[in-house]
Design a protein around this motif. Structure first.
Motif, PDB file in Angstrom:
ATOM      1  N   ALA A   1       2.684   1.507  -3.455  1.00 22.00           N
ATOM      2  CA  ALA A   1       1.774   1.893  -4.542  1.00 22.00           C
ATOM      3  C   ALA A   1       1.396   3.369  -4.441  1.00 22.00           C
ATOM      4  O   ALA A   1       1.334   4.072  -5.460  1.00 22.00           O
ATOM      5  CB  ALA A   1       0.525   1.019  -4.499  1.00 22.00           C
ATOM      6  N   THR A   2       1.151   3.850  -3.228  1.00 20.66           N
ATOM      7  CA  THR A   2       0.824   5.267  -3.055  1.00 20.66           C
ATOM      8  C   THR A   2       1.987   6.150  -3.471  1.00 20.66           C
ATOM      9  O   THR A   2       1.813   7.175  -4.152  1.00 20.66           O
ATOM     10  CB  THR A   2       0.453   5.546  -1.588  1.00 20.66           C
ATOM     11  OG1 THR A   2      -0.613   4.683  -1.200  1.00 20.66           O
ATOM     12  CG2 THR A   2       0.022   6.983  -1.406  1.00 20.66           C
TER      13      THR A   2
ATOM     14  N   LEU B   1      -4.547  10.990  -3.192  1.00 16.36           N
ATOM     15  CA  LEU B   1      -4.685  10.682  -4.622  1.00 16.36           C
ATOM     16  C   LEU B   1      -5.107  11.853  -5.478  1.00 16.36           C
ATOM     17  O   LEU B   1      -5.147  11.725  -6.702  1.00 16.36           O
ATOM     18  CB  LEU B   1      -5.699   9.542  -4.805  1.00 16.36           C
ATOM     19  CG  LEU B   1      -5.382   8.225  -4.086  1.00 16.36           C
ATOM     20  CD1 LEU B   1      -6.474   7.219  -4.367  1.00 16.36           C
ATOM     21  CD2 LEU B   1      -4.033   7.683  -4.508  1.00 16.36           C
TER      22      LEU B   1
ATOM     23  N   ALA C   1       0.828  -1.207   0.000  1.00 16.61           N
ATOM     24  CA  ALA C   1       0.000   0.000   0.000  1.00 16.61           C
ATOM     25  C   ALA C   1       0.864   1.259   0.000  1.00 16.61           C
ATOM     26  O   ALA C   1       0.616   2.210  -0.759  1.00 16.61           O
ATOM     27  CB  ALA C   1      -0.939  -0.008   1.210  1.00 16.61           C
TER      28      ALA C   1
ATOM     29  N   ILE D   1       2.239   6.122  -7.393  1.00 12.93           N
ATOM     30  CA  ILE D   1       1.195   6.834  -8.135  1.00 12.93           C
ATOM     31  C   ILE D   1       1.344   8.341  -7.959  1.00 12.93           C
ATOM     32  O   ILE D   1       1.056   9.120  -8.866  1.00 12.93           O
ATOM     33  CB  ILE D   1      -0.212   6.346  -7.700  1.00 12.93           C
ATOM     34  CG1 ILE D   1      -1.250   6.766  -8.741  1.00 12.93           C
ATOM     35  CG2 ILE D   1      -0.596   6.894  -6.337  1.00 12.93           C
ATOM     36  CD1 ILE D   1      -1.069   6.161 -10.092  1.00 12.93           C
TER      37      ILE D   1
ATOM     38  N   VAL E   1      -4.740   1.202  -5.558  1.00 16.25           N
ATOM     39  CA  VAL E   1      -4.222   1.901  -4.372  1.00 16.25           C
ATOM     40  C   VAL E   1      -5.284   2.077  -3.285  1.00 16.25           C
ATOM     41  O   VAL E   1      -5.019   1.783  -2.106  1.00 16.25           O
ATOM     42  CB  VAL E   1      -3.600   3.250  -4.777  1.00 16.25           C
ATOM     43  CG1 VAL E   1      -3.397   4.144  -3.554  1.00 16.25           C
ATOM     44  CG2 VAL E   1      -2.274   3.026  -5.464  1.00 16.25           C
TER      45      VAL E   1
END
Length: 943
Positions: A457-458, A882, A454, A461, A478
């Motif tokens: 991936a954050t 995000l 997690a 991105i 995510v």
């Protein structure tokens, strides 16, 4: 014994042919409730996979049609134009117009393929340049008129004659050219069917005209009337000694006769784009821009199609990304529910599977039996969900590529029950509330891996952003990873505060609190908590992002119109403010002056060598009062509220320009010329943006009109207003420049129920008074006043992607809430038998029903509260993490979406918690009534 047991085991699996199938059917009927739940969840999963993209495509296509239909004609049309040059002369009539009209087909064929396929309507037009028009009926009213003769095939089918007939298709020798006039034009210029006119050509030549008919448009919205200048109305004179301008329609032969007089003529071919598909938008935009760069020989291309189409494409791409994130959360939640349902079903049948093994069956015999049963229910349910998804209205292109996803989902759902049977964590009769108290090394490694994925991936991105043109799989995964990681961390921390609370409860009187906290601390409902967190996070994410987009659109609309409405023109008479204030529904008005591309000079008037700037003059107190009266959130800094002071006027300046002025030594005294008047100013404050300054302008100066030397003339004050203001504010101000100083280019008004047409009329009259009043004489006719309301500016944002957004947010919020409650029910059922055994013993010791309900609430409240709060907090933080990657600014006109804490989220979580607890008590009560507490003790402790 062994041989018989083995035969029985084989018959229970796939062996035995029809007997095995019949046995599987009987077991499905015996456990109908469990298999019905599995089947329904498989159906929902297949329906989500099929219906979401199909519905998204349908809403995107519908939004595109609405977006294109709502744009003005100039933003839908692609026009090819030949230069306005003489095409004949010498009195020799040559058939030119009809031949050029036939090029409508050849030019469309030469358009880029995607552009040509998107053409919905097309028109050919040929018209002369403006020339003097005379005649007895005009002379009777002393009208000075110039006109264009226009041939536009197709107008006869878009209009209805009120007098006479349409012009003849042929012009005889020595006969006048027949024309048709719009009823509004004929009425204003004293013309009618039968009126005779003369059209002046080149070199003293003239062409006799006869008004053959007068018409009314059948539908003013018909695209044939969109050519400017309009053939439906006469253009009023801009001032004294200025002519009326009109358009007269004639046939191809009539226009050829006009061309013979030597007057310049213009040919144009206009194509309206309307048959558009979202999938082809990129190719259409590229084709239009390529055509603009390399137009056909001898022609110019006029278009404004690419900008709105690109805006729509960006908005739809961002909406699809957002919808994919929401759909991923919902599908992950449904997958978790399928796992929970399978685990619950396997747990209820552990004794049966243990008996199979005890009779000599293989360890996998229970899993094979479960697979046979699951295969009878889950695939048909998934097929039904797929069929229902395809029956929903939508674009067939939306389901392309989803069939294999449905097959994968059906296969995984079918395998869920057998795998759950194989992975049963405790033997029959074991204490499940104790089996999970100490996590093994494998579980710890798995949890650390989820958290690490997690975080990674954050980071990725946010670092690389979106993959353009497609849904980013990393971005979609995510939110689910973050929600699962948050649930894992909470489950690790969850027992510690409960242990402390248990120590406190042990010292209190009564056993309900102590027993409830002890039961909560032993809870092993890991799976349901994870599912609840993912579901609630999805719902909270939808709510927070929707609120952020709404707030961003409000800010964008306020920047464009910081009041109820903006009346914008070129230059308006100062008394326009008082005229606007007198209109019904208008409570306040304040003037605005906005000019761009101005130069900054030093105090001596020498150009400072800086880039051009935009200058805005506002009445600070008037702007604040008008915005407050309109209910619009506008912050007017103190520098713009101050009154007159010695020296240069204090100004609000953009940061970049302020830095340049400081480097040039002009921050204390600079000069800008507005409408020919030098305005000295100094940098008093800076701001990144300000209302009425376009978002793409980063070099601006805002001056307080009331602080300018000699600003304002006396004017009638509005009711309950004793403030002073600049010219046109409708408020009394100190004597000064009056009409000799800068005049407004726009007015802001506040009020309710006003007529937009009346505001536009007052603005047009204000422009006319300014151009015709005093010693000023206008050389050019001003453009008509434009009225933009705050609500209108607000509704234009987001384009056609609004329907897609509403669908995504509504589905995500409703689905997340419903699936979260279902997961809470699973959490209750997971430990229901254990609690029933405890309750049965406590009831024999004298526990009342009321105490039992209290015990149940105490045991379930920490678990439910932890899951809901974790999900809500995760959903609220997801947009913060995000937002840079989601491209949400496409929905707000470029305004960054600022995700902020919403008090409504707290209320929603509290309401969801109350509903979840009520559902938990209900599920527990129903379960206990079905199981009968006495039988629970007699049957043992297995669940």
């Amino acid at each position: 014994m062994t041989r018989g047991g083995t035969r029985g085991t084989r018959a229970a699996g796939f062996g035995g042919g029809g007997a095995a199938l019949a046995g599987a059917v009987r077991r499905v009927r015996a456990f109908a409730g469990q298999f019905l739940l599995l089947g329904m969840l498989a159906l929902v999963a297949a329906l989500l996979v099929t219906a979401v993209p199909r519905t998204a495509d349908r809403l995107a296509e519908q939004g595109l049609r609405e977006h294109v239909a709502g744009r003005p004609a100039a933003e839908r049309d692609l026009t090819l134009t030949a230069p306005e040059l003489p095409a004949g002369g010498g009195g020799v009539v040559t058939p030119v117009t009809a031949g050029r009209g036939q090029e409508l087909d050849t030019l469309q064929a030469d358009l880029p393929e995607a552009v040509g396929a998107a053409v919905q309507s097309r028109w050919f037009l040929a018209e002369t340049a403006l020339s003097r028009l005379t005649g007895p009926d005009l002379a009777a009213k002393n009208y000075f008129v110039v006109a264009r003769l226009r041939s536009a095939p197709g107008v006869t089918g878009a209009a209805t004659l009120t007098e006479g007939r349409w012009p003849a298709q042929a012009v005889g020798a020595g006969q006048p050219v027949e024309v048709a006039l719009a009823a509004d034009t004929a009425r204003k210029l004293n013309l009618r069917a039968g009126s005779r006119l003369r059209f002046s050509g080149v070199g003293g030549q003239s062409l006799p005209l006869l008004v053959a008919g007068v018409f009314e448009p059948a539908r003013t919205a018909d695209g044939v009337w969109d050519t400017l200048p309009s053939a439906l109305r006469v253009t009023e004179p801009a001032g004294d000694a200025q002519p009326y301008e009109m358009v007269a329609l004639t046939s191809d032969a009539g226009l050829d006769a006009a061309i013979a007089t030597g007057v310049p003529v213009r040919f144009s071919w206009r194509y309206r784009l309307g048959g558009l598909d979202v999938a082809d938008l990129g190719a259409v935009i590229d084709g239009v821009r390529r055509l603009e760069r390399t137009p056909p020989a001898g022609l110019t291309v006029t278009q404004a199609v690419d900008v709105p189409l690109r805006q729509f494409l960006d908005a739809v791409s961002a909406a699809r990304t957002l919808l994919a994130v929401i759909a991923a959360g919902m599908i992950a939640t449904v997958a978790g529910l399928i796992v929970l349902a399978a685990r619950l079903a396997a747990r209820r049948r552990e004794a049966e599977f243990a008996l199979l093994v005890a009779r000599g069956g293989a360890p996998t015999s229970g899993a094979r039996r479960s697979l046979a049963e699951s295969a009878l229910v889950v695939p048909p349910a998934a097929a039904l969900g797929w069929l229902l998804g395809r029956l929903l209205p939508g674009s067939p292109a939306g389901t392309a590529g989803t069939d294999w996803l449905v097959l994968v989902a059906a296969a995984l759902a079918t395998l869920a029950l057998p795998l759950a049977t194989l992975g049963s964590p405790a033997p029959p009769g074991g204490r499940r509330d104790l089996s999970g108290r100490r996590a093994g090394g494998r579980r710890l490694i798995l949890e650390l891996l989820v958290v690490a994925l997690a975080v990674l991936a954050t980071f990725l991105i946010r670092r690389r952003g979106l993959s353009p043109g497609s849904v980013d799989p990393l971005l979609v995964s995510v939110p689910v990873l973050l929600a699962v990681a948050a649930a894992v961390l909470v489950l690790r921390l969850y027992p510690w505060p409960l242990r402390l609370l248990g120590r406190v409860a042990a010292r209190t009187r009564g056993s309900v609190t102590f027993l409830g906290v002890a039961g909560a601390s032993r809870s092993a409902a890991t799976g349901p908590v994870v599912v609840v967190v993912v579901a609630v996070a999805t719902a909270a994410f939808c709510g927070v992002v929707a609120g952020g987009i709404e707030a961003g659109r409000d800010r964008t609309a306020t920047v464009a119109v910081p009041a109820s409405a903006l009346v914008d023109g070129e230059r308006l008479a100062p008394d326009t403010g008082a005229a606007l204030h007198r209109l019904p529904g208008v409570r306040r008005s304040t003037p605005v002056l906005r000019e761009s591309a101005l130069r900054v000079a030093d105090a001596r008037g020498v150009d400072a060598g800086l880039a051009a700037v935009t200058v805005l003059l506002v009445d600070g107190p008037g702007l604040a009062d008008t915005a407050r009266d309109a209910g619009v959130d506008v912050s007017v800094p103190p520098v713009l509220r101050a009154g007159r002071s010695p020296g240069p006027t204090p100004a609000l300046v953009s940061p970049g320009l302020a830095a340049e002025l400081a480097r040039a030594g002009l921050d204390g005294s600079a000069l800008v010329t507005v409408q020919g008047y030098a305005q000295p100013f100094r940098v008093a404050d800076t701001a990144d943006d300000f209302p009425l300054v376009p978002p793409d302008v980063d070099r601006f100066v805002v001056l307080p009109w009331q602080a300018l030397a000699g600003a304002g003339t006396p004017g009638p004050p509005p009711p309950s207003s004793g403030t002073s203001g600049p010219p046109g504010s409708g408020t009394s101000g100190p004597p000064g420049r009056g009409a000799s100083g800068p005049v407004p280019t726009a007015f802001l008004v506040s009020g309710d129920g006003f007529d937009v047409a009346e505001l536009r009329r007052a603005g047009d009259e204000g422009q006319r008074r300014y151009q015709t009043g005093g010693s000023f004489a206008a050389g050019e006719r001003p453009r008509g006043a434009e009225v933009t309301t705050w609500q209108g500016a607000r509704q234009q944002l987001g384009g056609g992607a609004n329907g897609l957004l509403v669908f995504g947010f509504a589905a995500g919020a409703a689905g997340g809430a419903a699936f979260g409650l279902l997961a809470v029910a699973f959490a209750v059922l997971a430990g229901a038998r254990t609690r029933a055994q405890v309750l049965s013993r406590l009831r024999t010791l004298g526990l009342s029903r009321r105490q039992w309900r209290g015990l149940l609430l105490v045991e379930l409240t920490p678990l439910v509260a932890a899951a809901l709060l974790t999900g809500a907090l995760t959903g609220a933080l997801l947009p913060l993490l995000l937002t840079p990657a989601l491209g949400l600014a496409a929905f707000t006109g470029g305004e960054p979406v600022r995700v902020a804490f919403s008090p409504g989220l707290v209320g929603a979580v509290l309401a969801a918690g109350a509903v979840a607890l009520a559902l938990a008590v209900t599920v527990e009560t129903v379960h206990n009534r079905r199981m009968r507490l006495g039988e629970v003790l007699r049957l043992g402790e297995g669940s």
